[in-house]
Design a protein around this motif. Structure first.
Motif, PDB file in Angstrom:
ATOM      1  N   ILE A 188      82.587 -38.223 -13.841  1.00 47.25           N
ATOM      2  CA  ILE A 188      81.272 -38.890 -13.915  1.00 47.25           C
ATOM      3  C   ILE A 188      80.170 -37.943 -13.467  1.00 47.25           C
ATOM      4  CG2 ILE A 188      79.851 -40.724 -12.916  1.00 47.25           C
ATOM      5  CD1 ILE A 188      82.418 -42.448 -12.820  1.00 47.25           C
ATOM      6  N   GLN A 189      80.390 -37.268 -12.334  1.00 45.66           N
ATOM      7  CA  GLN A 189      79.365 -36.360 -11.802  1.00 45.66           C
ATOM      8  C   GLN A 189      79.127 -35.178 -12.730  1.00 45.66           C
ATOM      9  OE1 GLN A 189      77.433 -36.981  -9.195  1.00 45.66           O
ATOM     10  NE2 GLN A 189      78.516 -38.907  -8.861  1.00 45.66           N
ATOM     11  N   LEU A 190      80.208 -34.582 -13.241  1.00 48.50           N
ATOM     12  CA  LEU A 190      80.050 -33.416 -14.110  1.00 48.50           C
ATOM     13  C   LEU A 190      79.382 -33.792 -15.430  1.00 48.50           C
ATOM     14  CD1 LEU A 190      80.454 -30.445 -14.627  1.00 48.50           C
ATOM     15  CD2 LEU A 190      82.781 -30.925 -15.399  1.00 48.50           C
ATOM     16  N   LYS A 191      79.754 -34.931 -16.015  1.00 44.69           N
ATOM     17  CA  LYS A 191      79.147 -35.367 -17.274  1.00 44.69           C
ATOM     18  C   LYS A 191      77.637 -35.554 -17.116  1.00 44.69           C
ATOM     19  CE  LYS A 191      83.167 -37.676 -19.354  1.00 44.69           C
ATOM     20  NZ  LYS A 191      83.789 -38.980 -19.698  1.00 44.69           N
ATOM     21  N   ARG A 192      77.237 -36.100 -15.982  1.00 43.02           N
ATOM     22  CA  ARG A 192      75.805 -36.290 -15.741  1.00 43.02           C
ATOM     23  C   ARG A 192      75.071 -34.959 -15.755  1.00 43.02           C
ATOM     24  NH1 ARG A 192      76.161 -40.552 -10.631  1.00 43.02           N
ATOM     25  NH2 ARG A 192      76.581 -42.443 -11.861  1.00 43.02           N
ATOM     26  N   LEU A 193      75.694 -33.946 -15.158  1.00 42.54           N
ATOM     27  CA  LEU A 193      75.054 -32.635 -15.081  1.00 42.54           C
ATOM     28  C   LEU A 193      75.056 -31.939 -16.438  1.00 42.54           C
ATOM     29  CD1 LEU A 193      76.596 -31.551 -11.671  1.00 42.54           C
ATOM     30  CD2 LEU A 193      74.217 -32.129 -12.091  1.00 42.54           C
ATOM     31  N   ILE A 194      76.121 -32.117 -17.201  1.00 45.18           N
ATOM     32  CA  ILE A 194      76.200 -31.503 -18.528  1.00 45.18           C
ATOM     33  C   ILE A 194      75.175 -32.117 -19.471  1.00 45.18           C
ATOM     34  CG2 ILE A 194      77.646 -31.286 -20.584  1.00 45.18           C
ATOM     35  CD1 ILE A 194      80.054 -30.963 -18.719  1.00 45.18           C
ATOM     36  N   ILE A 195      75.035 -33.431 -19.403  1.00 40.44           N
ATOM     37  CA  ILE A 195      74.078 -34.130 -20.276  1.00 40.44           C
ATOM     38  C   ILE A 195      72.654 -33.705 -19.970  1.00 40.44           C
ATOM     39  CG2 ILE A 195      73.085 -36.390 -20.810  1.00 40.44           C
ATOM     40  CD1 ILE A 195      75.924 -37.552 -20.442  1.00 40.44           C
ATOM     41  N   LYS A 196      72.370 -33.563 -18.671  1.00 42.32           N
ATOM     42  CA  LYS A 196      71.007 -33.161 -18.287  1.00 42.32           C
ATOM     43  C   LYS A 196      70.726 -31.735 -18.724  1.00 42.32           C
ATOM     44  CE  LYS A 196      70.464 -36.263 -14.316  1.00 42.32           C
ATOM     45  NZ  LYS A 196      70.267 -36.368 -12.855  1.00 42.32           N
TER      46      LYS A 196
END
Length: 689
Positions: free
Chosen positions: A681-689
Motif C-alpha cells: 500500500i505504501q509503495l503503490k502510493r509513492l509510485i503513483i505520485k
C-alpha cells in the motif's frame, strides 16, 4: 510535553455534555496481544446526570463494543467510527456504565515488538488522543479518576498511572497489575508502558517515591542518565511552593518514542535516546527534559488548559521551570545563555510567524520558548517573592481543574501592581517579540554582556584582539565566550593563531575543543598530533568530527584511524559504529571479505530489528555508498510502515528520489508483488505520485 510537538486541543465541542453529565471514575480490566497488536477491555464508568440530556458520547476510535449495561440493564447504543453513543437507561443523579470493547489502534498505543525478544508497548496520548486505545474523552475539560487492571506476560513489567496496589498471578505466565489514581485527570494523560524494565527507587526530600526505569543492559548508564533527577524534583517542589500533587513519580525510557518526553500523570515516558554513558552525557543529557516533564505534573496535569488557545499555560510554564531547575544545577550563566539562545530563536521565528501565543494555532516556539520568556518578564518585574506567591495561589485555587490565561493573570494582579492588560497585549496578543525589554533583561547578566562585547569584536583585525582573546581563553569564563572566539578566528591562518589554539586545546573544556575540531580544516601537518588527541575526547560528536577531518587530511593514515575506531559504538543511534562501517568500505587497506562483512552489518542495521534512529543512520550511509541491495531496498520500504514519523518521512522522501533512477525503479516494481500488504500500500502510493 518536551519539544518538538505542537498540540492542538480539540474545540470544546462537548461543553454541552460536560455541563449536563459528569464522569467521575473509571475502573478497567485490560489485556493486550502484542502479536495481533490488539487490546481487549472491560470498563466500568461512574457518572452523574446533572441536567436532562438525550445522548451521552464517549470518544472511541474504530472500536467494537458489546455487553453494554447502564445501572445493570442492557441498553441500546450506537457505535460510529469515532464514538460510542448512549441514548437510554440513564437517570438524573448517579449512574453506572459497563461494557466490553476491542481495538486495534493505529496510533496512540504503539507495539514495538520486533526487537530481539525485548518488545515494548507504550502510549502517547497528547496530540493523538487516548480514545484510539481506551474509550474516554478527547475533551481535556472532562477529568476522571482512573483505576487500571492490566494483564500481561509475567516476564515483563507493566506501568500505568498512580500507585501500584497489587500484582497478582492470573494463570501460568500471566500477571495482573492493579494501578489506582486518587485524583482526577484528563484522558490524554492516561498511559501504559510495558517492557523488560528494571528500576531504582529514591525518595524525594518530601518523601515522594521516585522510580527511575531502565533496561538491564543500560544499568551502567543509570547514573549519567538520572544524574540530577532527585535534585530537580526537590528543587521544583520547593520553587513552585506546592507539594507534588500525586503519590509517586516514575520515569520510563522507551524505544522509538515519538518525541523527547511526555508528562503522563505520575509516570513520564521519555525517549531511550537520553539513556547515556559519560561521553553521551557530554553531548546530550536528560536534565532539561527531566525537569520539563516533571514541571508538567503541576502545570498541565494538576491544572490543565481549557483549550489550545491557552496551551502556553502548560508548555510555557514547563519550559520556564525547567530553566529554573537548570539554573539551580548549572548556574546563572547557563540560565542566561539559554534565555539568550531562546531569544534569538524567537526573533528569527517572528520574521515569518505572525500568530501570537494566545492562539491555538501558535507555533511550538511561541508556546514553549516565548511562553517561558513571558513568564520571566513577569518574574523579573514583580520580584521573586511575589511571583512565587502568585503561582502558589494559582495552583491552589485551580488544583485538579481547568484554567485559562485570565485565571493566572488575575492572581498576578491580586498581589502586585503589574499591568496585566499591557502584558497580555504586548506578550500574548502581539506576535512581535519585545526585543528592547528582552535585551535589557539579558544585559543584567555579566556573562551575557561579555559575550555581546566579544561578538562586537568580530570585525576587528586579529592583531588588535589576540592578546585579549588569549587572556579570555586562559580564564574561567563560561565556554560560549571561548567558543565564540574560536569561531571568530576560524579564517585566521593557524600559524597566526597557533598560540590561542594551543591555549584552547589545553583548556579541557569539551565544547571549546569541539569548536577547534570543527574549525581547523585543513589540518596542518605540524598540528596533526595535537589534533589527533581530539579522537580521545569524552564526546562522541567531537570524535566523529575529528575522525572525518583526519581521514580526509591524511589518507596515508586512514588504516590507523580505522583501527582506532573499530570498537567505537557511540550514542544510542550507533553513530560511531556506523561511521566505522561506512569508512571501512572506502578504505584501500580493508580486505574484500571484511568489506562484505561490514556491508552486511550495515544493511542489517536498517532492518526492523533496530531502533528507528539506528535504521535511519544506516540508510543514509549505505545510500551515500551507492548501495542497492535488495534487502536494503526492502528494509527501506518497510520503514514507510513504521509509526515514528521521522523515519517514515525519511523513507518516503528517499523512495521518491530513488524512483527517478531506472535501476531502483525497476527494483521497486520487481519487489512489489512479494511485499506485505501494508508495505504494498505504501509503495503503490509513492509510485503513483
Amino acid at each position: 510535553m518536551k519539544k518538538f510537538l505542537l498540540l492542538l486541543f480539540p474545540l470544546v465541542c462537548f461543553s454541552q455534555q460536560i455541563d449536563k453529565v459528569n464522569f467521575t471514575k473509571v475502573v478497567s480490566e485490560l489485556s493486550l496481544n502484542p502479536i495481533e497488536k490488539s487490546i481487549l477491555g472491560f470498563v466500568n464508568y461512574d457518572f452523574e446526570i446533572i441536567q436532562s440530556i438525550d445522548t451521552i458520547k464517549i470518544d472511541a476510535i474504530k472500536m467494537g463494543f458489546s455487553d453494554i449495561k447502564i445501572n445493570g440493564k442492557d441498553v441500546h447504543f450506537k457505535v460510529t467510527e469515532k464514538q460510542l453513543l448512549l441514548f437510554e437507561g440513564f437517570k438524573k443523579g448517579k449512574n453506572k456504565l459497563q461494557f466490553q470493547y476491542t481495538a486495534k489502534p493505529k496510533q496512540t498505543l504503539y507495539f514495538n515488538w520486533n526487537s530481539f525478544n525485548n518488545g515494548q508497548i507504550w502510549t502517547q496520548g497528547q496530540g493523538k488522543y487516548t480514545s484510539n486505545w481506551f474509550p474516554s474523552f478527547d475533551d481535556v475539560n472532562e477529568k476522571i479518576i482512573f483505576e487500571m487492571n492490566v494483564s500481561f506476560d509475567s516476564n515483563y513489567k507493566v506501568v500505568s498511572n498512580g500507585v501500584l496496589y497489587s500484582k497478582t498471578n492470573v494463570d501460568s505466565g500471566v500477571s495482573t497489575w492493579h494501578y489506582k489514581m486518587q485524583k482526577p485527570m484528563s484522558s490524554y494523560l492516561l498511559m501504559l508502558a510495558i517492557g523488560k524494565f528494571d528500576f531504582n527507587v529514591e525518595n524525594s526530600s518530601s518523601g515522594i517515591l521516585l522510580e527511575n526505569y531502565f533496561q538491564s543492559k543500560d544499568s551502567s548508564k543509570y547514573q549519567n542518565t538520572y544524574k540530577y533527577s532527585k535534585a530537580i524534583f526537590d528543587f521544583l517542589e520547593k520553587e513552585i511552593g506546592v507539594k507534588y500533587p500525586w503519590k509517586i513519580y516514575r520515569q520510563i525510557p522507551v524505544k522509538d518514542f515519538l518525541y523527547a518526553g511526555m508528562e503522563n500523570t505520575t509516570s513520564t515516558i521519555f525517549s531511550q535516546d537520553f539513556i547515556q554513558d559519560e561521553s553521551g552525557y557530554n553531548d546530550k543529557n536528560y536534565a532539561n527534559v527531566d525537569a520539563h516533564e516533571l514541571a508538567h505534573q503541576w502545570f498541565g496535569d494538576m491544572i490543565t488548559a481549557k483549550s489550545g488557545k491557552h496551551h502556553w499555560l502548560q508548555e510555557g510554564f514547563a519550559t520556564y521551570y525547567a530553566l529554573l531547575a537548570e539554573q539551580n544545577i548549572f548556574g546563572d550563566d547557563y540560565f542566561y545563555y539559554q534565555l539568550y539562545k531562546n531569544a534569538i530563536l524567537i526573533k528569527q521565528d517572528a520574521i515569518n510567524d505572525t500568530i501570537p501565543i494566545l492562539n491555538e494555532k501558535a507555533s511550538s516556539i511561541s508556546f514553549y520558548q516565548k511562553g517561558a520568556w513571558a513568564l520571566h518578564v513577569i518574574h523579573e518585574t514583580i520580584g521573586d517573592k511575589l511571583f512565587k506567591k502568585a503561582v502558589k495561589n494559582y495552583l491552589k485555587k485551580y488544583q485538579f481543574k481547568n484554567v485559562e490565561t485570565s485565571d493566572f493573570l488575575n492572581e498576578i494582579a491580586k498581589i502586585s501592581d503589574f499591568d496585566i492588560f499591557k502584558f497580555q497585549k504586548d506578550w500574548l496578543n502581539d506576535y512581535h517579540f519585545q526585543t528592547q525589554q528582552v535585551d535589557s533583561i539579558l544585559k543584567s547578566n555579566k556573562f551575557i554582556r561579555k559575550l555581546l562585547e566579544i561578538q562586537n569584536f568580530k570585525s576587528k583585525p586579529f592583531s588588535e584582539k589576540s592578546e585579549l582573546y588569549s587572556e579570555i581563553l586562559k580564564s574561567d569564563e563560561f565556554y560560549p565566550i571561548k567558543t565564540e572566539i574560536i569561531y571568530q578566528i576560524s579564517t585566521v591562518p593557524l600559524e597566526e593563531k597557533e598560540k590561542l589554539i594551543s591555549i584552547a586545546m589545553q583548556n579541557n573544556d569539551l565544547k571549546v575543543r569541539q569548536a577547534i575540531a570543527e574549525t581547523i580544516n585543513p589540518i596542518p601537518i605540524a598540528f596533526k598530533t595535537t589534533y589527533e588527541d581530539l579522537l580521545n575526547d569524552k564526546s562522541y560528536q567531537t570524535n566523529e568530527i575529528a575522525f572525518i577531518n583526519l581521514w580526509n587530511n591524511f589518507p596515508e593514515d586512514q588504516s590507523k584511524y580505522l583501527t582506532l575506531a573499530q570498537n567505537w559504538i557511540g550514542n544510542s543511534d550507533k553513530d560511531l559504529r556506523i561511521l566505522f562501517l561506512t569508512y571501512a568500505q572506502l578504505s584501500k587497506s580493508v580486505t574484500i571479505d571484511l568489506k562484505e562483512k561490514y556491508h552486511n552489518e550495515l544493511v542489517e542495521l536498517t532492518s526492523s530489528n533496530y531502533d528507528s534512529s539506528i535504521r535511519q543512520n544506516a540508510f543514509v550511509s549505505l545510500f551515500q555508498l551507492h548501495a542497492n541491495d535488495e534487502i536494503l531496498v526492502r528494509n527501506l520500504i518497510n520503514a514507510t510502515t513504521h509509526y515514528k514519523w521521522q523515519l517514515v518521512k525519511y523513507a518516503r522522501d528517499k523512495i521518491r528520489e530513488l524512483l527517478k533512477n531506472d535501476v531502483f525503479s525497476s527494483k521497486f516494481s520487481e519487489i512489489l508483488p512479494s511485499l506485505k500488504t501494508d508495505e504494498q500500500i505504501q509503495l503503490k502510493r509513492l509510485i503513483i505520485k
